[in-house]
Design an enzyme around this catalytic site. Structure first.
Site, PDB file in Angstrom:
ATOM      1  N   PRO A  37       0.823  -1.207   0.000  1.00  0.00           N
ATOM      2  CA  PRO A  37       0.000   0.000   0.000  1.00  0.00           C
ATOM      3  C   PRO A  37       0.860   1.262   0.000  1.00  0.00           C
ATOM      4  O   PRO A  37       1.595   1.514   0.942  1.00  0.00           O
ATOM      5  CB  PRO A  37      -0.807  -0.115   1.305  1.00  0.00           C
ATOM      6  CG  PRO A  37      -0.634  -1.527   1.763  1.00  0.00           C
ATOM      7  CD  PRO A  37       0.679  -1.969   1.221  1.00  0.00           C
ATOM      8  N   GLU A  38       0.790   2.017  -1.090  1.00  0.00           N
ATOM      9  CA  GLU A  38       1.432   3.324  -1.172  1.00  0.00           C
ATOM     10  C   GLU A  38       0.299   4.352  -1.278  1.00  0.00           C
ATOM     11  O   GLU A  38      -0.857   4.004  -1.040  1.00  0.00           O
ATOM     12  CB  GLU A  38       2.363   3.384  -2.396  1.00  0.00           C
ATOM     13  CG  GLU A  38       3.432   2.297  -2.388  1.00  0.00           C
ATOM     14  CD  GLU A  38       4.366   2.340  -3.588  1.00  0.00           C
ATOM     15  OE1 GLU A  38       4.516   3.405  -4.191  1.00  0.00           O
ATOM     16  OE2 GLU A  38       4.935   1.290  -3.918  1.00  0.00           O
TER      17      GLU A  38
ATOM     18  N   LYS B  64       1.257   7.792   3.388  1.00  0.00           N
ATOM     19  CA  LYS B  64       0.691   6.436   3.444  1.00  0.00           C
ATOM     20  C   LYS B  64      -0.087   6.191   4.731  1.00  0.00           C
ATOM     21  O   LYS B  64      -0.503   5.063   4.987  1.00  0.00           O
ATOM     22  CB  LYS B  64       1.818   5.404   3.317  1.00  0.00           C
ATOM     23  CG  LYS B  64       2.682   5.574   2.063  1.00  0.00           C
ATOM     24  CD  LYS B  64       3.829   4.577   2.054  1.00  0.00           C
ATOM     25  CE  LYS B  64       4.861   4.937   0.996  1.00  0.00           C
ATOM     26  NZ  LYS B  64       6.050   4.074   1.077  1.00  0.00           N
TER      27      LYS B  64
ATOM     28  N   ARG C 157      16.465  -2.057  -2.227  1.00  0.00           N
ATOM     29  CA  ARG C 157      15.166  -2.246  -2.886  1.00  0.00           C
ATOM     30  C   ARG C 157      15.344  -2.603  -4.361  1.00  0.00           C
ATOM     31  O   ARG C 157      16.243  -2.069  -5.024  1.00  0.00           O
ATOM     32  CB  ARG C 157      14.330  -0.957  -2.801  1.00  0.00           C
ATOM     33  CG  ARG C 157      14.014  -0.516  -1.396  1.00  0.00           C
ATOM     34  CD  ARG C 157      13.024  -1.455  -0.747  1.00  0.00           C
ATOM     35  NE  ARG C 157      12.828  -1.148   0.669  1.00  0.00           N
ATOM     36  CZ  ARG C 157      13.431  -1.814   1.648  1.00  0.00           C
ATOM     37  NH1 ARG C 157      14.280  -2.776   1.395  1.00  0.00           N
ATOM     38  NH2 ARG C 157      13.187  -1.506   2.904  1.00  0.00           N
TER      39      ARG C 157
END
Length: 266
Positions: free
Chosen positions: A2-3, A54, A256
């Site tokens: 979820p962003e 967020k 990442r």
DNA sequence: AATCGTTCCTGATAGC
DNA sequence: TGCTATCAGGAACGAT
């Protein structure tokens, strides 16, 4: 994960369903996921729902707030009726409302919800930068001028800009034709302008598609978002660039996964 | 002060 | 088939 677009989608859905409703009870299944006193919340009404970066925030009618962070695998579901099959080992908290059940699930258990007095909310999110949807050219220019870190890391740094995570950083940089490794302070005005436009286009389009359902994200009614079907680079390593047919690369940046087209993003 | 590496956590996947 | 090792990732935290 979820962003901003996923949290915004959840917010919009919940606004239609639970605003003005009363919280009758709270059932906690994972103590790690619920911070604060539930008694401050039971019996209150939900007045408003906000989003910052967020974070998702419920404004209650007794000067307390509920602050949610879904982290990687948090889910917020809402049903008018509760089936037993909806409760599983990922279930952290169930809020019993007068018109239904708000379920907070999280497989990886990094997410949380916290009871916060309204006067303390600022302190709670004091490190949060400007919401990505409110970012102006001058803001972005100022932020980028202060560091030579790779541009992608700066876009994802919530203290600078709030709301952009790995998916949308990759997608926005591709759209702006900027290499994710490029030092932030080396961007020219024209590139900053392109990047700002790309960020807004990608985030708004993702919101219109209900977010990206990779990993465990779904809307509160369990339906999937559709933006994952629109990805230009994210998780497309080894596939062809939709612009130039060059093979999309995958590298690690700040731990990442980072996806980009070597040819398009100089 | 800014930035880097580590940590939290568990399901999916790769490799043997 | 079934085991183990690795990976995914947001952000707080401690170390540099």
């Amino acid at each position: 994960m979820p962003e901003l677009p996923e949290v915004e989608t959840i917010k919009k859905y919940l606004e239609r369903k639970i605003v003005k409703q009363k919280i009758q009870d709270i059932k906690i299944f994972d103590r790690k996921g619920f911070k604060g006193e539930k008694n401050k919340v039971i019996g209150t009404k939900i007045l408003k729902i906000k989003r910052k970066g967020k974070f998702l925030i419920f404004i209650l009618n007794n000067s307390y707030n509920l602050l949610f962070h879904l982290k990687m695998t948090g889910q917020i579901l809402f049903f008018n009726f509760l089936r037993n099959s909806e409760i599983n080992k990922a279930t952290k908290v169930i809020f019993v409302l007068n018109n239904g059940y708000l379920i907070f699930n999280d497989v990886r258990r990094f997410g949380w919800v916290k009871v916060v007095a309204e006067k303390n909310l600022k302190e709670e999110i004091k490190n949060l930068g400007i919401d990505a949807l409110n970012l102006t050219f001058d803001d972005l220019k100022e932020i980028l001028s202060k560091t030579k870190r790779p541009i992608k890391l700066v876009l994802m740094d919530q203290r600078r800009i709030a709301g952009i995570g790995n998916i949308y950083a990759n997608e926005a940089l591709f759209l702006a034709k900027i290499n994710p490794l490029k030092p932030a302070n080396s961007l020219k005005n024209e590139e900053i302008k392109e990047l700002l436009e790309a960020i807004k286009i990608v985030l708004k389009k993702a919101i219109n598609y209900g977010g990206s359902s990779i990993s465990s994200y779904v809307k509160p009614d369990k339906r999937k978002g559709k933006y994952q079907e629109k990805f230009l680079v994210y998780r497309r390593e080894g596939e062809k660039c939709k612009n130039c047919k060059t093979v999309i690369e995958k590298i690690k940046l700040g731990g990442r996964s980072t996806f980009y087209c070597k040819n398009c993003q100089k």
